[in-house]
Structures are given as C-alpha cells and as structure tokens.
Design a protein around this motif. Structure first.
Motif, PDB file in Angstrom:
ATOM      1  N   VAL A 100      -1.800  -8.679   0.070  1.00 30.73           N
ATOM      2  CA  VAL A 100      -3.004  -7.966   0.521  1.00 30.73           C
ATOM      3  C   VAL A 100      -2.729  -6.482   0.338  1.00 30.73           C
ATOM      4  CG1 VAL A 100      -4.609  -7.575   2.417  1.00 30.73           C
ATOM      5  CG2 VAL A 100      -3.455  -9.779   2.211  1.00 30.73           C
ATOM      6  N   HIS A 101      -3.450  -5.860  -0.589  1.00 33.18           N
ATOM      7  CA  HIS A 101      -3.195  -4.450  -0.899  1.00 33.18           C
ATOM      8  C   HIS A 101      -4.228  -3.571  -0.217  1.00 33.18           C
ATOM      9  CE1 HIS A 101      -1.369  -1.191  -3.195  1.00 33.18           C
ATOM     10  NE2 HIS A 101      -2.597  -0.724  -3.385  1.00 33.18           N
ATOM     11  N   VAL A 102      -3.741  -2.572   0.532  1.00 29.49           N
ATOM     12  CA  VAL A 102      -4.627  -1.656   1.255  1.00 29.49           C
ATOM     13  C   VAL A 102      -4.413  -0.249   0.702  1.00 29.49           C
ATOM     14  CG1 VAL A 102      -2.940  -1.315   3.118  1.00 29.49           C
ATOM     15  CG2 VAL A 102      -5.354  -0.877   3.550  1.00 29.49           C
ATOM     16  N   HIS A 103      -5.499   0.507   0.612  1.00 33.47           N
ATOM     17  CA  HIS A 103      -5.446   1.805  -0.065  1.00 33.47           C
ATOM     18  C   HIS A 103      -6.240   2.831   0.734  1.00 33.47           C
ATOM     19  CE1 HIS A 103      -4.844   4.512  -3.379  1.00 33.47           C
ATOM     20  NE2 HIS A 103      -6.133   4.621  -3.647  1.00 33.47           N
ATOM     21  N   ARG A 104      -5.680   4.046   0.825  1.00 37.85           N
ATOM     22  CA  ARG A 104      -6.449   5.152   1.416  1.00 37.85           C
ATOM     23  C   ARG A 104      -7.223   5.826   0.294  1.00 37.85           C
ATOM     24  NH1 ARG A 104      -3.517   9.873   4.745  1.00 37.85           N
ATOM     25  NH2 ARG A 104      -2.461  10.094   2.747  1.00 37.85           N
ATOM     26  N   LEU A 105      -8.541   5.704   0.338  1.00 35.08           N
ATOM     27  CA  LEU A 105      -9.374   6.194  -0.750  1.00 35.08           C
ATOM     28  C   LEU A 105      -9.558   7.706  -0.675  1.00 35.08           C
ATOM     29  CD1 LEU A 105     -12.121   3.407  -0.806  1.00 35.08           C
ATOM     30  CD2 LEU A 105      -9.988   3.523  -2.086  1.00 35.08           C
ATOM     31  N   ARG A 106     -10.166   8.239  -1.703  1.00 30.88           N
ATOM     32  CA  ARG A 106     -10.357   9.679  -1.811  1.00 30.88           C
ATOM     33  C   ARG A 106     -11.216  10.230  -0.685  1.00 30.88           C
ATOM     34  NH1 ARG A 106     -12.729  11.144  -7.489  1.00 30.88           N
ATOM     35  NH2 ARG A 106     -14.608  10.403  -6.443  1.00 30.88           N
ATOM     36  N   GLY A 119     -10.997   9.426   2.368  1.00 28.01           N
ATOM     37  CA  GLY A 119     -10.237   9.384   3.614  1.00 28.01           C
ATOM     38  C   GLY A 119     -10.262   8.043   4.316  1.00 28.01           C
ATOM     39  N   THR A 120     -11.071   7.098   3.851  1.00 25.01           N
ATOM     40  CA  THR A 120     -11.136   5.782   4.496  1.00 25.01           C
ATOM     41  C   THR A 120     -10.041   4.871   3.969  1.00 25.01           C
ATOM     42  OG1 THR A 120     -12.707   4.962   2.835  1.00 25.01           O
ATOM     43  CG2 THR A 120     -13.632   5.936   4.825  1.00 25.01           C
ATOM     44  N   ARG A 121      -9.648   3.907   4.830  1.00 18.58           N
ATOM     45  CA  ARG A 121      -8.663   2.906   4.426  1.00 18.58           C
ATOM     46  C   ARG A 121      -9.389   1.604   4.130  1.00 18.58           C
ATOM     47  NH1 ARG A 121      -6.635   7.332   7.644  1.00 18.58           N
ATOM     48  NH2 ARG A 121      -4.370   7.413   7.445  1.00 18.58           N
ATOM     49  N   ARG A 122      -9.181   1.057   2.948  1.00 19.07           N
ATOM     50  CA  ARG A 122      -9.867  -0.176   2.547  1.00 19.07           C
ATOM     51  C   ARG A 122      -8.873  -1.157   1.938  1.00 19.07           C
ATOM     52  NH1 ARG A 122     -15.446   0.837   1.537  1.00 19.07           N
ATOM     53  NH2 ARG A 122     -16.056   2.727   2.652  1.00 19.07           N
ATOM     54  N   ILE A 123      -9.083  -2.428   2.167  1.00 23.00           N
ATOM     55  CA  ILE A 123      -8.372  -3.448   1.401  1.00 23.00           C
ATOM     56  C   ILE A 123      -9.013  -3.477   0.016  1.00 23.00           C
ATOM     57  CG2 ILE A 123      -7.893  -5.913   1.169  1.00 23.00           C
ATOM     58  CD1 ILE A 123      -7.828  -6.121   4.187  1.00 23.00           C
ATOM     59  N   THR A 124      -8.201  -3.317  -1.023  1.00 22.26           N
ATOM     60  CA  THR A 124      -8.746  -3.266  -2.387  1.00 22.26           C
ATOM     61  C   THR A 124      -8.401  -4.510  -3.198  1.00 22.26           C
ATOM     62  OG1 THR A 124      -6.790  -2.054  -3.161  1.00 22.26           O
ATOM     63  CG2 THR A 124      -8.697  -0.747  -2.453  1.00 22.26           C
ATOM     64  N   HIS A 125      -7.375  -5.270  -2.782  1.00 15.69           N
ATOM     65  CA  HIS A 125      -7.001  -6.492  -3.501  1.00 15.69           C
ATOM     66  C   HIS A 125      -6.570  -7.560  -2.494  1.00 15.69           C
ATOM     67  CE1 HIS A 125      -6.253  -3.311  -6.487  1.00 15.69           C
ATOM     68  NE2 HIS A 125      -6.333  -4.217  -7.436  1.00 15.69           N
ATOM     69  N   VAL A 126      -7.013  -8.763  -2.697  1.00 18.53           N
ATOM     70  CA  VAL A 126      -6.416  -9.943  -2.057  1.00 18.53           C
ATOM     71  C   VAL A 126      -6.002 -10.829  -3.229  1.00 18.53           C
ATOM     72  CG1 VAL A 126      -6.754 -11.922  -0.543  1.00 18.53           C
ATOM     73  CG2 VAL A 126      -7.889  -9.744  -0.018  1.00 18.53           C
ATOM     74  N   THR A 127      -4.699 -10.920  -3.453  1.00 17.90           N
ATOM     75  CA  THR A 127      -4.164 -11.496  -4.686  1.00 17.90           C
ATOM     76  C   THR A 127      -3.221 -12.649  -4.380  1.00 17.90           C
ATOM     77  OG1 THR A 127      -4.323  -9.325  -5.749  1.00 17.90           O
ATOM     78  CG2 THR A 127      -2.904 -10.959  -6.808  1.00 17.90           C
ATOM     79  N   GLU A 128      -3.425 -13.756  -5.051  1.00 17.93           N
ATOM     80  CA  GLU A 128      -2.553 -14.919  -4.873  1.00 17.93           C
ATOM     81  C   GLU A 128      -1.398 -14.862  -5.868  1.00 17.93           C
ATOM     82  OE1 GLU A 128      -2.625 -19.826  -5.017  1.00 17.93           O
ATOM     83  OE2 GLU A 128      -4.271 -18.677  -5.912  1.00 17.93           O
ATOM     84  N   GLY A 184       0.830  -1.201   0.000  1.00 17.69           N
ATOM     85  CA  GLY A 184       0.000   0.000   0.000  1.00 17.69           C
ATOM     86  C   GLY A 184       0.859   1.242   0.000  1.00 17.69           C
ATOM     87  N   SER A 185       0.224   2.396  -0.128  1.00 18.74           N
ATOM     88  CA  SER A 185       0.947   3.664  -0.142  1.00 18.74           C
ATOM     89  C   SER A 185       1.166   4.160   1.286  1.00 18.74           C
ATOM     90  CB  SER A 185       0.156   4.700  -0.949  1.00 18.74           C
ATOM     91  OG  SER A 185      -1.123   4.881  -0.366  1.00 18.74           O
ATOM     92  N   THR A 186       1.881   5.273   1.413  1.00 17.26           N
ATOM     93  CA  THR A 186       2.133   5.868   2.719  1.00 17.26           C
ATOM     94  C   THR A 186       0.816   6.265   3.389  1.00 17.26           C
ATOM     95  OG1 THR A 186       4.259   6.741   1.966  1.00 17.26           O
ATOM     96  CG2 THR A 186       3.288   7.761   3.918  1.00 17.26           C
ATOM     97  N   GLY A 187       0.659   5.886   4.651  1.00 20.30           N
ATOM     98  CA  GLY A 187      -0.539   6.267   5.395  1.00 20.30           C
ATOM     99  C   GLY A 187      -1.778   5.494   5.036  1.00 20.30           C
ATOM    100  N   SER A 188      -1.623   4.375   4.326  1.00 22.00           N
ATOM    101  CA  SER A 188      -2.800   3.610   3.905  1.00 22.00           C
ATOM    102  C   SER A 188      -3.269   2.623   4.968  1.00 22.00           C
ATOM    103  CB  SER A 188      -2.501   2.855   2.606  1.00 22.00           C
ATOM    104  OG  SER A 188      -1.405   1.977   2.773  1.00 22.00           O
ATOM    105  N   GLY A 189      -2.455   2.404   6.012  1.00 27.67           N
ATOM    106  CA  GLY A 189      -2.858   1.488   7.082  1.00 27.67           C
ATOM    107  C   GLY A 189      -2.167   0.145   7.022  1.00 27.67           C
ATOM    108  N   LYS A 190      -0.985   0.086   6.384  1.00 24.04           N
ATOM    109  CA  LYS A 190      -0.254  -1.185   6.253  1.00 24.04           C
ATOM    110  C   LYS A 190       0.138  -1.754   7.614  1.00 24.04           C
ATOM    111  CE  LYS A 190       3.061   0.374   3.677  1.00 24.04           C
ATOM    112  NZ  LYS A 190       2.610   1.788   3.665  1.00 24.04           N
TER     113      LYS A 190
END
Length: 449
Positions: free
Chosen positions: A366-372, A374-383, A226-232
């Motif tokens: 597991v990719h986590v993203h801070r959306l526009r 302001g919430t933090r969401r998991i956007t991908h669970v990828t094998e 994830g990006s900076t501040g996304s909740g990793k």
C-alpha cells in the motif's frame, strides 16, 4: 521641516524606542531564566516532586529573581505575562509548547534558536517564536531525550526520542549541526486517526478501506510504503487496528509510535549504545527475539536495514499477517529497497534467492504519497503476485487518478480507482471465511492527463 517629515521622524523615534524596549525585555527574560535554572538546579528534574509543587517552586523563584531586577519597571500585566512565559519555558518545552498543544499543527521544526517552523494542513509556515539562545534550546532537547532514557552530547550528537504522547522527536546538536541545534517533532494526534478519518480526509475511499480491512483480517502480509512525512505510520496504525482483539501482537520500533487498542499488545523499543559504547539493542535483535515470544502478529514500525531479512523469514515461517513500513517512491522501488536491505544483513545471498523470499513473503503493498497540494493520499494498492523468471510480478488493484485535475483551491480532485483486476489472494481469503465483493474491483475509467 515639512509636516510629513516631522511625522516620519516621530514614527522613526517610536520604532527605535519600541525596539530598545523589546531588547531590554528579552535581556530581562534571559537573566530570569538563567537564575531560575541555576537556583533550582537538579530539582527541576526530580521525580520526587509533583508537577504542582514544582510549578510553585518555579514561580516563587521567579518572583524573587524579578525583585532583584529593579532597573526594569513593568506594568502588572506585563509582569504576569513575563512570569508565565518563563515558567512555561522552565516547566514545559519552552517557546514551542503552544504548537505542541495545537491540534492543527502536525509538525514542529526548530532550525536553530531563532528559527521555528510549523506544518499546518500540509503547508510549512515560519513563526515569530524564538528561543533565548542555543543553550536554552539544548536544555529543552536534554529534557525531552532524558524522559525516555536517551542522552545527547558531543559524543552522541544525534538522537531519536519521543514525547509522552508518542510524538516522534529527532534532535542533532553541535558539532554536527552548524547554526543549530536542530529539532524536528512529528506530532501524533491526541485521538489517533481512525479509518473513518482517513476516508473523510480523502486519504482513501470506503472501497479501499473495505479491501484493506479484509486483507488484514485474512492475515495477509502488508507493506506500507511511501516517502518521509507521507503518513506511513498513521496508515500503519489504522491497519493494525483491524487485527482481531484475541490475537497476540508484538510491535518493534526505534521509538514507540504504533498506537493499538487491542488488549494483548507487547511493545519493544530499540536501545542505543551507552556512554561506554556497549549495550546497543538493534531492531534486528528485537525482531529475532519476537520469534521466541509466540506472536500472532509482528508489527515493525519501520524496516530500514538488515532486519528486513529477519522480517521476511518471519513472514515465511508461519507469522502471517505481519505489517511494516518502508521508505520508497513506488511499489516497484519498495521491492528494490527490500532487496538492498537484505544484503545489508551481511548474508552473501544470490539476488534470485532474495527475490524468491520477497515474492513468497509479501502479499500487498500500500503506497501512500504526500501530494503537491499538501494532502496525503494512498496512490497504489498493489498485489505481489509471484515470480516470472528472475522478476517479481506485481499487479495494481487500485491506482490514484491524477488526470482529474485540481479544484478551485488547488487541491487534487483525483481519487483511488479500481483497475478491474481481481487479486489472486481471493481464494486465500475465502479459506478464512472472508469474501471479497466483486463491486470492490469494478473498473472505472481513468481521466486523460
């Protein structure tokens, strides 16, 4: 002069008077602050004195210093408020103390002595808080970094540190910080987030939480990206708490942030070079050392350099179930970043050999993203499936549905949805006695954007 003009003139006079009074009060505060710091000197940082004794000494010194300033008459309430403000500055972390104590504040950003911003609910707001001057702010920084054995000065003008509660601190001062010093504090919750909290915040669904719990218990190697501040780091904390209590866990970090509830946890923290430029211990040194400490699990707070090679080697030599985080924009970018970081280790490895190591070592991203909003969401669970030719193959098990639009408050209505693909690691988990229910992967239609 009309009545309106006379009223306006009276108001202007009142405004000037109020401004002058505020300036006089700030000047008095500055003088008292300096007198206390100069008067107590090293006593302020003495480990021999208890907090109660130190507070008593500071209040006594403040009372004495205020008695010397007879030129500024103060009402009793103003006097007590001023003394308390200065005592907080001297004993705590100055004007930012209230924000550090506020559970609603997740980040504090000091952009110089006269500009303090905070983050609440994913939104940045500017406060009216000010430090006395740059020297006042630098003393607070020195106090923070000194508590964890770090230093900051012109020869080492950047530092990463942490507060006693684990909150992450980055500070940068002159000559690198123009208009600074600058301080960024990423706060940690007093009560660490649990998986139930993340489900309640819509960061993940119960379906995804169930899948991730089984993956950690089944000793899959998981990367949180994830990006900076996304909740990793928050998500890493939650995942690491799924590790069984009877396993030996070793954490490796720049500044200790991972908070575990298990009993058998060893925490390692890197160390910068001393004033002579020697004694540095890097994340890579610590990762290599963990292999001699008989770990069941290795957790690296963040992989950002050559330690990526050592982490992959550990994952490929029997240390299954390892966890780490990586800065990236998407799962595919995560693999590209890991390749680049392996090359930073200075080993002249062919790209195909690196990709084979990555494909063999990693099981899940597991990719986590801070959306526009302001919430933090998991956007991908990828094998991570394996290799096809020279390419690492991935398959998305869960994806965030952006097409569901926004609610009346401007928040995303989307959520993670299963793509209908059953992971190839199902058999591996079955060997551990962990069953993946078919309903976890039941496909759902995605909205059209």
């Amino acid at each position: 002069m009309s009545l309106a003009d006379r009223v306006k003139a009276a108001r202007d006079t009142e405004d000037v008077g109020a401004g002058q009074k505020t300036e006089v009060k700030q000047d008095l505060r500055r003088k008292l602050h300096y007198k206390v710091v100069e008067g107590l000197g090293p006593t302020l940082y003495s480990a021999q004195m208890s907090d109660a004794e130190l507070k008593l000494r500071v209040m006594e010194m403040l009372e004495w210093a205020l008695e010397q300033e007879q030129s500024v008459p103060l009402a009793r309430a103003d006097r007590m408020a001023l003394l308390q403000e200065i005592a907080d500055d001297v004993l705590g972390y100055g004007p930012i103390d209230p924000y550090l104590a506020d559970p609603a504040v997740t980040e504090v950003m000091v952009n110089g002595p006269h500009s303090v911003w905070v983050e609440r609910g994913g939104r940045l707001t500017k406060t009216d808080t000010r430090f006395v001057d740059a020297n006042h702010l630098e003393r607070i920084i020195e106090k923070i970094v000194g508590q964890v054995g770090r230093r900051i000065d012109e020869s080492t003008p950047m530092v990463d540190a942490r507060l006693p509660d684990g909150s992450r601190v980055n500070a940068i001062i002159h000559p690198l910080a123009i208009g600074g010093p600058f301080v960024t504090i990423r706060k940690f919750a007093v009560d660490p987030f649990t998986v139930d909290d993340l489900v309640a915040n819509n960061t993940m669904s119960e379906q995804v939480a169930s899948l991730l719990k089984r993956c950690v218990e089944g000793r899959l190697n998981v990367i949180v990206s994830g990006s900076t501040g996304s909740g990793k780091t928050t998500l890493l904390n939650v995942l690491s708490n799924f590790i069984p209590a009877d396993e030996r866990i070793i954490t490796v970090e720049d500044a200790a942030e991972v908070q575990l509830n298990q009993t058998h946890v060893l925490t390692l923290e890197s160390r910068p070079a001393n004033i002579e430029g020697t004694g540095q211990v890097t994340i890579r040194d610590l990762v290599r050392n963990t292999l001699r400490m008989r770990p069941d699990r290795i957790i690296v707070g963040e992989v950002r350099g050559g330690e990526a090679l050592d982490m992959l080697q550990a994952m490929n030599t029997g240390h299954d179930g390892s966890l780490t985080t990586v800065h990236s924009n998407a799962p595919r970018d995560t693999l590209a970043r890991i390749e680049t970081m392996v090359l930073m280790a200075g080993m002249d490895l062919p790209v195909r050999a690196i990709r084979e190591q990555v494909a063999s070592a990693l099981d899940l991203i597991v990719h986590v993203h801070r959306l526009r909003d302001g919430t933090r969401r998991i956007t991908h669970v990828t094998e991570v499936v394996g290799m096809e030719g020279d390419i690492i193959t991935l398959q998305d098990l869960m994806l965030f549905d952006y097409g569901m639009g926004f609610d009346d408050n401007g928040k995303y209505k989307g959520r993670l949805k299963a793509t209908g693909i059953r992971p190839s690691f199902s058999d591996h988990l079955e060997n551990y006695g962990i069953h993946l229910p078919a309903e976890i992967f039941h496909p759902e239609p995605f909205a059209q954007r």
